[in-house]
Design a protein around this motif. Structure first.
Motif, PDB file in Angstrom:
ATOM      1  N   ALA A  22       8.575   0.772  -7.677  1.00 13.34           N
ATOM      2  CA  ALA A  22       8.962   0.176  -6.864  1.00 13.34           C
ATOM      3  C   ALA A  22       8.895  -0.746  -7.735  1.00 13.34           C
ATOM      4  N   ALA A  23       8.379  -1.039  -7.743  1.00  9.69           N
ATOM      5  CA  ALA A  23       8.676  -3.049  -8.367  1.00  9.69           C
ATOM      6  C   ALA A  23      10.047  -3.054  -9.248  1.00  9.69           C
ATOM      7  N   VAL A  24      10.413  -1.652 -10.156  1.00 11.07           N
ATOM      8  CA  VAL A  24      11.992  -1.807 -10.752  1.00 11.07           C
ATOM      9  C   VAL A  24      13.129  -1.708  -9.531  1.00 11.07           C
ATOM     10  N   GLY A  25      12.456  -0.445  -9.079  1.00  5.12           N
ATOM     11  CA  GLY A  25      13.552  -0.757  -7.931  1.00  5.12           C
ATOM     12  C   GLY A  25      13.415  -1.724  -7.205  1.00  5.12           C
ATOM     13  N   ARG A  35      16.352  -2.147  -1.829  1.00  4.08           N
ATOM     14  CA  ARG A  35      15.799  -2.672  -1.655  1.00  4.08           C
ATOM     15  C   ARG A  35      14.112  -2.329  -1.045  1.00  4.08           C
ATOM     16  N   SER A  36      15.006  -2.418   0.733  1.00  2.00           N
ATOM     17  CA  SER A  36      13.456  -2.247   0.950  1.00  2.00           C
ATOM     18  C   SER A  36      13.383  -0.542   1.571  1.00  2.00           C
ATOM     19  N   HIS A  37      14.157  -0.011   0.844  1.00  2.00           N
ATOM     20  CA  HIS A  37      14.055   1.776   0.709  1.00  2.00           C
ATOM     21  C   HIS A  37      13.295   2.157  -0.948  1.00  2.00           C
ATOM     22  N   SER A  38      13.120   1.247  -1.618  1.00  2.00           N
ATOM     23  CA  SER A  38      12.458   1.533  -2.656  1.00  2.00           C
ATOM     24  C   SER A  38      10.682   1.249  -2.618  1.00  2.00           C
ATOM     25  N   ALA A  39      10.881  -0.347  -1.753  1.00  2.00           N
ATOM     26  CA  ALA A  39      10.128  -0.908  -1.574  1.00  2.00           C
ATOM     27  C   ALA A  39       8.672   0.144  -1.008  1.00  2.00           C
ATOM     28  N   SER A  40       9.779   0.322  -0.025  1.00  2.00           N
ATOM     29  CA  SER A  40       8.991   1.298   1.069  1.00  2.00           C
ATOM     30  C   SER A  40       8.081   2.995   0.755  1.00  2.00           C
ATOM     31  N   LYS A  41       9.164   3.324   0.455  1.00  2.00           N
ATOM     32  CA  LYS A  41       8.920   5.188   0.486  1.00  2.00           C
ATOM     33  C   LYS A  41       7.758   5.077  -1.057  1.00  2.00           C
ATOM     34  N   SER A  42       7.926   4.034  -2.675  1.00  2.00           N
ATOM     35  CA  SER A  42       7.369   4.325  -3.655  1.00  2.00           C
ATOM     36  C   SER A  42       6.464   3.606  -3.529  1.00  2.00           C
ATOM     37  N   ASP A  43       6.425   2.467  -3.200  1.00  2.00           N
ATOM     38  CA  ASP A  43       4.782   1.207  -3.058  1.00  2.00           C
ATOM     39  C   ASP A  43       4.294   2.623  -2.180  1.00  2.00           C
ATOM     40  N   THR A  44       4.572   3.194  -0.779  1.00  2.00           N
ATOM     41  CA  THR A  44       3.342   4.050  -0.224  1.00  2.00           C
ATOM     42  C   THR A  44       2.899   4.577  -0.217  1.00  2.00           C
ATOM     43  N   LEU A  45       3.754   5.524  -1.812  1.00  2.00           N
ATOM     44  CA  LEU A  45       2.731   6.721  -2.350  1.00  2.00           C
ATOM     45  C   LEU A  45       1.980   6.152  -3.494  1.00  2.00           C
ATOM     46  N   ALA A  46       2.554   5.454  -4.060  1.00  2.00           N
ATOM     47  CA  ALA A  46       1.558   4.701  -5.074  1.00  2.00           C
ATOM     48  C   ALA A  46      -0.115   3.915  -4.151  1.00  2.00           C
ATOM     49  N   ALA A  47       0.118   3.383  -3.236  1.00  2.78           N
ATOM     50  CA  ALA A  47      -0.709   3.647  -2.684  1.00  2.78           C
ATOM     51  C   ALA A  47      -1.574   4.362  -2.179  1.00  2.78           C
ATOM     52  N   GLY A  48      -0.768   5.810  -2.012  1.00  7.99           N
ATOM     53  CA  GLY A  48      -1.665   6.689  -1.325  1.00  7.99           C
ATOM     54  C   GLY A  48      -2.292   7.462  -1.785  1.00  7.99           C
ATOM     55  N   ILE A  76       1.149   4.753   8.607  1.00 10.70           N
ATOM     56  CA  ILE A  76       1.872   4.116   9.134  1.00 10.70           C
ATOM     57  C   ILE A  76       2.403   2.590   9.261  1.00 10.70           C
ATOM     58  N   THR A  77       2.325   1.946   8.493  1.00  7.84           N
ATOM     59  CA  THR A  77       1.989   0.338   8.039  1.00  7.84           C
ATOM     60  C   THR A  77       3.542   0.508   8.070  1.00  7.84           C
ATOM     61  N   ASN A  78       3.646   0.676   6.544  1.00  4.27           N
ATOM     62  CA  ASN A  78       4.436   0.642   5.361  1.00  4.27           C
ATOM     63  C   ASN A  78       6.046   0.791   5.928  1.00  4.27           C
ATOM     64  N   PRO A  79       6.191   1.968   6.210  1.00  8.62           N
ATOM     65  CA  PRO A  79       7.315   2.535   6.567  1.00  8.62           C
ATOM     66  C   PRO A  79       7.722   1.956   7.856  1.00  8.62           C
ATOM     67  N   THR A  80       7.080   1.465   8.889  1.00  5.81           N
ATOM     68  CA  THR A  80       7.362   0.362   9.951  1.00  5.81           C
ATOM     69  C   THR A  80       7.969  -0.784   9.649  1.00  5.81           C
ATOM     70  N   ILE A  85      11.787  -5.068   8.666  1.00  3.86           N
ATOM     71  CA  ILE A  85      13.115  -5.484   7.986  1.00  3.86           C
ATOM     72  C   ILE A  85      14.361  -5.333   8.316  1.00  3.86           C
ATOM     73  N   ALA A  86      15.179  -3.891   7.879  1.00  4.55           N
ATOM     74  CA  ALA A  86      16.274  -3.470   7.757  1.00  4.55           C
ATOM     75  C   ALA A  86      16.772  -3.533   8.878  1.00  4.55           C
TER      76      ALA A  86
END
Length: 105
Positions: A22-25, A35-48, A76-80, A85-86
């Motif tokens: 996510a950080a590299v993205g 960037r929003s796509h990278s942060a939301s998908k990868s960061d949500t999975l990382a947090a999970g 719920i909140t990360n993708p929302t 933002i997008a």
């Protein structure tokens, strides 16, 4: 090392890996939308994965329930938030990056 400890280590390592992705993205991708796509998908999975490791570490405890509730909140909140933002960027007229822009410059 017990199988439970191995699973905890794998989940934590997966969380670190996807947080790094996510950080590299965020650093490498060209515009807000990607960037929003990278942060939301990868960061949500990382947090999970990280919260899964935390839940396994605590075992059957109140802290596990809190970690699982936090995990649900993140799912719920990360993708929302990324969608909001997008959408705000689209309403402000920010155009998505295309290959044509790179050739023109």
């Amino acid at each position: 090392m017990t199988p439970r400890e191995i699973l905890i280590a794998l989940l934590a390592a997966g969380g670190v890996f996807f947080a790094f992705v996510a950080a590299v993205g965020i650093l490498r991708l060209p515009d807000l939308y990607t960037r929003s796509h990278s942060a939301s998908k990868s960061d949500t999975l990382a947090a999970g994965l990280a919260l899964g490791a935390v839940a396994l570490t605590f075992g059957s405890d109140l802290s596990t329930v809190k970690a699982v509730l936090l995990l649900l909140f993140m799912f719920i909140t990360n993708p929302t938030a990324a969608h909001a933002i997008a959408r705000a960027a689209a309403e402000e007229g920010i155009e998505p990056w295309t290959r044509d822009e790179e050739v023109d410059e």
